[in-house]
Design a protein around this motif. Structure first.
Motif, PDB file in Angstrom:
ATOM      1  N   PRO A 108     -13.212  -8.243  -3.853  1.00  0.00           N
ATOM      2  CA  PRO A 108     -12.396  -7.143  -3.297  1.00  0.00           C
ATOM      3  C   PRO A 108     -13.108  -5.799  -3.325  1.00  0.00           C
ATOM      4  O   PRO A 108     -12.974  -4.997  -2.392  1.00  0.00           O
ATOM      5  CB  PRO A 108     -11.157  -7.156  -4.194  1.00  0.00           C
ATOM      6  CG  PRO A 108     -11.016  -8.591  -4.592  1.00  0.00           C
ATOM      7  CD  PRO A 108     -12.431  -9.042  -4.829  1.00  0.00           C
ATOM      8  N   TYR A 109     -13.886  -5.531  -4.381  1.00  0.00           N
ATOM      9  CA  TYR A 109     -14.663  -4.302  -4.430  1.00  0.00           C
ATOM     10  C   TYR A 109     -15.725  -4.294  -3.328  1.00  0.00           C
ATOM     11  O   TYR A 109     -15.944  -3.269  -2.668  1.00  0.00           O
ATOM     12  CB  TYR A 109     -15.351  -4.149  -5.791  1.00  0.00           C
ATOM     13  CG  TYR A 109     -14.413  -3.937  -6.948  1.00  0.00           C
ATOM     14  CD1 TYR A 109     -13.743  -2.729  -7.123  1.00  0.00           C
ATOM     15  CD2 TYR A 109     -14.198  -4.938  -7.881  1.00  0.00           C
ATOM     16  CE1 TYR A 109     -12.893  -2.524  -8.197  1.00  0.00           C
ATOM     17  CE2 TYR A 109     -13.335  -4.753  -8.955  1.00  0.00           C
ATOM     18  CZ  TYR A 109     -12.683  -3.548  -9.103  1.00  0.00           C
ATOM     19  OH  TYR A 109     -11.828  -3.354 -10.156  1.00  0.00           O
ATOM     20  N   ASN A 124     -15.925   5.679  -0.583  1.00  0.00           N
ATOM     21  CA  ASN A 124     -15.907   4.882  -1.809  1.00  0.00           C
ATOM     22  C   ASN A 124     -16.128   5.709  -3.061  1.00  0.00           C
ATOM     23  O   ASN A 124     -16.635   5.216  -4.057  1.00  0.00           O
ATOM     24  CB  ASN A 124     -16.966   3.774  -1.705  1.00  0.00           C
ATOM     25  CG  ASN A 124     -16.686   2.855  -0.543  1.00  0.00           C
ATOM     26  OD1 ASN A 124     -15.673   2.192  -0.512  1.00  0.00           O
ATOM     27  ND2 ASN A 124     -17.574   2.851   0.434  1.00  0.00           N
ATOM     28  N   ARG A 150      -6.301   3.577  -3.786  1.00  0.00           N
ATOM     29  CA  ARG A 150      -7.453   2.683  -3.670  1.00  0.00           C
ATOM     30  C   ARG A 150      -7.201   1.295  -4.260  1.00  0.00           C
ATOM     31  O   ARG A 150      -7.614   0.279  -3.686  1.00  0.00           O
ATOM     32  CB  ARG A 150      -8.663   3.307  -4.389  1.00  0.00           C
ATOM     33  CG  ARG A 150      -9.108   4.636  -3.833  1.00  0.00           C
ATOM     34  CD  ARG A 150      -9.350   4.594  -2.354  1.00  0.00           C
ATOM     35  NE  ARG A 150      -9.976   5.817  -1.853  1.00  0.00           N
ATOM     36  CZ  ARG A 150     -10.165   6.090  -0.570  1.00  0.00           C
ATOM     37  NH1 ARG A 150      -9.745   5.228   0.350  1.00  0.00           N
ATOM     38  NH2 ARG A 150     -10.733   7.215  -0.189  1.00  0.00           N
ATOM     39  N   MET A 151      -6.513   1.246  -5.404  1.00  0.00           N
ATOM     40  CA  MET A 151      -6.472  -0.006  -6.151  1.00  0.00           C
ATOM     41  C   MET A 151      -5.293  -0.906  -5.812  1.00  0.00           C
ATOM     42  O   MET A 151      -5.383  -2.119  -5.998  1.00  0.00           O
ATOM     43  CB  MET A 151      -6.489   0.298  -7.654  1.00  0.00           C
ATOM     44  CG  MET A 151      -7.774   0.979  -8.096  1.00  0.00           C
ATOM     45  SD  MET A 151      -7.867   1.247  -9.893  1.00  0.00           S
ATOM     46  CE  MET A 151      -8.097  -0.440 -10.455  1.00  0.00           C
ATOM     47  N   GLU A 197       0.831  -1.192   0.000  1.00  0.00           N
ATOM     48  CA  GLU A 197       0.000   0.000   0.000  1.00  0.00           C
ATOM     49  C   GLU A 197       0.874   1.253   0.000  1.00  0.00           C
ATOM     50  O   GLU A 197       1.804   1.369   0.801  1.00  0.00           O
ATOM     51  CB  GLU A 197      -0.900  -0.014   1.226  1.00  0.00           C
ATOM     52  CG  GLU A 197      -1.906   1.122   1.266  1.00  0.00           C
ATOM     53  CD  GLU A 197      -2.895   0.967   2.396  1.00  0.00           C
ATOM     54  OE1 GLU A 197      -3.651   1.924   2.636  1.00  0.00           O
ATOM     55  OE2 GLU A 197      -2.909  -0.105   3.025  1.00  0.00           O
ATOM     56  N   ARG A 205      -5.212  -7.799  -2.328  1.00  0.00           N
ATOM     57  CA  ARG A 205      -6.233  -8.704  -1.799  1.00  0.00           C
ATOM     58  C   ARG A 205      -6.646  -9.720  -2.861  1.00  0.00           C
ATOM     59  O   ARG A 205      -6.826 -10.897  -2.570  1.00  0.00           O
ATOM     60  CB  ARG A 205      -7.439  -7.891  -1.335  1.00  0.00           C
ATOM     61  CG  ARG A 205      -8.666  -8.723  -0.994  1.00  0.00           C
ATOM     62  CD  ARG A 205      -9.758  -7.870  -0.371  1.00  0.00           C
ATOM     63  NE  ARG A 205      -9.836  -8.092   1.052  1.00  0.00           N
ATOM     64  CZ  ARG A 205     -10.449  -7.297   1.911  1.00  0.00           C
ATOM     65  NH1 ARG A 205     -11.016  -6.190   1.494  1.00  0.00           N
ATOM     66  NH2 ARG A 205     -10.492  -7.592   3.199  1.00  0.00           N
ATOM     67  N   ARG A 206      -6.801  -9.256  -4.096  1.00  0.00           N
ATOM     68  CA  ARG A 206      -7.190 -10.177  -5.162  1.00  0.00           C
ATOM     69  C   ARG A 206      -6.092 -11.208  -5.417  1.00  0.00           C
ATOM     70  O   ARG A 206      -6.372 -12.381  -5.667  1.00  0.00           O
ATOM     71  CB  ARG A 206      -7.517  -9.397  -6.438  1.00  0.00           C
ATOM     72  CG  ARG A 206      -7.995 -10.301  -7.592  1.00  0.00           C
ATOM     73  CD  ARG A 206      -8.418  -9.502  -8.797  1.00  0.00           C
ATOM     74  NE  ARG A 206      -9.628  -8.749  -8.542  1.00  0.00           N
ATOM     75  CZ  ARG A 206      -9.705  -7.422  -8.541  1.00  0.00           C
ATOM     76  NH1 ARG A 206      -8.610  -6.688  -8.766  1.00  0.00           N
ATOM     77  NH2 ARG A 206     -10.846  -6.808  -8.314  1.00  0.00           N
ATOM     78  N   LEU A 242      -6.437  -3.172  -3.074  1.00  0.00           N
ATOM     79  CA  LEU A 242      -7.416  -4.074  -3.665  1.00  0.00           C
ATOM     80  C   LEU A 242      -6.725  -5.125  -4.527  1.00  0.00           C
ATOM     81  O   LEU A 242      -7.091  -6.311  -4.514  1.00  0.00           O
ATOM     82  CB  LEU A 242      -8.413  -3.247  -4.483  1.00  0.00           C
ATOM     83  CG  LEU A 242      -9.631  -3.939  -5.075  1.00  0.00           C
ATOM     84  CD1 LEU A 242     -10.799  -2.938  -5.126  1.00  0.00           C
ATOM     85  CD2 LEU A 242      -9.359  -4.453  -6.474  1.00  0.00           C
ATOM     86  N   ASN A 243      -5.707  -4.705  -5.260  1.00  0.00           N
ATOM     87  CA  ASN A 243      -4.946  -5.607  -6.111  1.00  0.00           C
ATOM     88  C   ASN A 243      -4.269  -6.697  -5.277  1.00  0.00           C
ATOM     89  O   ASN A 243      -4.268  -7.881  -5.643  1.00  0.00           O
ATOM     90  CB  ASN A 243      -3.899  -4.803  -6.879  1.00  0.00           C
ATOM     91  CG  ASN A 243      -3.113  -5.632  -7.878  1.00  0.00           C
ATOM     92  OD1 ASN A 243      -3.673  -6.220  -8.795  1.00  0.00           O
ATOM     93  ND2 ASN A 243      -1.800  -5.671  -7.698  1.00  0.00           N
ATOM     94  N   HIS A 275     -15.779  -5.970  -0.454  1.00  0.00           N
ATOM     95  CA  HIS A 275     -15.174  -5.830   0.865  1.00  0.00           C
ATOM     96  C   HIS A 275     -14.731  -4.391   1.116  1.00  0.00           C
ATOM     97  O   HIS A 275     -14.807  -3.908   2.257  1.00  0.00           O
ATOM     98  CB  HIS A 275     -13.991  -6.790   1.012  1.00  0.00           C
ATOM     99  CG  HIS A 275     -14.402  -8.218   1.141  1.00  0.00           C
ATOM    100  ND1 HIS A 275     -15.300  -8.651   2.086  1.00  0.00           N
ATOM    101  CD2 HIS A 275     -14.053  -9.332   0.432  1.00  0.00           C
ATOM    102  CE1 HIS A 275     -15.479  -9.956   1.979  1.00  0.00           C
ATOM    103  NE2 HIS A 275     -14.741 -10.389   0.975  1.00  0.00           N
ATOM    104  N   HIS A 276     -14.286  -3.712   0.069  1.00  0.00           N
ATOM    105  CA  HIS A 276     -13.896  -2.314   0.251  1.00  0.00           C
ATOM    106  C   HIS A 276     -15.112  -1.467   0.602  1.00  0.00           C
ATOM    107  O   HIS A 276     -15.027  -0.581   1.475  1.00  0.00           O
ATOM    108  CB  HIS A 276     -13.220  -1.772  -1.010  1.00  0.00           C
ATOM    109  CG  HIS A 276     -12.692  -0.380  -0.826  1.00  0.00           C
ATOM    110  ND1 HIS A 276     -11.430  -0.110  -0.356  1.00  0.00           N
ATOM    111  CD2 HIS A 276     -13.280   0.836  -1.022  1.00  0.00           C
ATOM    112  CE1 HIS A 276     -11.251   1.199  -0.273  1.00  0.00           C
ATOM    113  NE2 HIS A 276     -12.359   1.790  -0.683  1.00  0.00           N
TER     114      HIS A 276
END
Length: 218
Positions: free
Chosen positions: A107-108, A119, A74-75, A13, A81-82, A78-79, A110-111
């Protein structure tokens, strides 16, 4: 064909200064509320409490780099987590396609659950997609390496599809997902009593089933 899962490193992150983060969060919210091209850098600086009207240029260089920083914020998490979800999936096994679609969608979701009220980036992604700026979304490694890996794993699961047909269905899938998540984010703000976390999770399972059906339908 076996897909190599660990070939792309996952970036941690990103960290930003207080001033940069303030500008990013304000810009993200203003873009969601007013539109991608409807706000000026001067307005962003003023709303962020910056006395210097050129604060965006000072901290980021230009608007494009500001947007890129928001996407990183943000991504990239998320990336990661995926990627973690993909590591548990073996293409070719029963249920692997559904698991892959789940790794795309969840992932979206959960965010949305873990960051209520933060968001606005979903709207930013939607606007970038509508404006045709897909390069910034899909082909930047630190932000989307998991999407590229997932696509290769899905290709292994769907060998019966011609290459052009496979890519068309993946494009439809991405468009459907982006717009659906953006709509759900809006509805959660407008109808919070209905759109609880539990209801959102139920709807996400329906979306996963819908996408799987669209990928395998002949």
């Amino acid at each position: 064909m076996n897909t190599e899962k660990s070939e792309t490193p996952v970036v941690n992150e990103p960290k930003f200064s207080k001033a940069k983060l303030s500008l990013m969060l304000v810009a993200e919210k203003m873009i969601a509320e007013k539109g991608l091209n409807a706000i000026s850098e001067r307005e962003i600086a003023r709303e962020a409490g910056q006395k210097n009207n050129s604060a965006v240029q000072y901290h980021f260089g230009n608007r494009e780099e500001l947007i890129s920083a928001i996407l990183d914020l943000r991504m990239i998490p998320l990336n990661a987590r995926r990627h973690d979800m993909l590591m548990t999936i073996q293409p070719g096994q029963a249920g692997s396609l559904e698991a892959l679609v789940g790794a795309l969608v969840m992932p979206y979701i959960h965010h949305l659950i873990e960051h209520p009220g933060e968001n606005y980036y979903v709207s930013l992604i939607t606007q970038l997609a509508l404006s045709g700026q897909h390069q910034q979304l899909l082909f930047d490694g630190p932000r989307s390496s998991s999407l590229q890996l997932m696509t290769r794993m899905m290709r292994d699961c769907l060998p019966e599809l011609e290459q052009t047909e496979f890519h068309s269905r993946m494009n439809f899938t991405g468009t459907q997902l982006i717009h659906t998540v953006a709509l759900w984010d809006l509805l959660r703000r407008q109808q919070s009593k209905l759109w609880t976390n539990e209801y959102l999770l139920e709807q996400s399972q329906q979306l996963i089933a819908f996408i799987v059906g669209g990928l395998i339908q002949r």
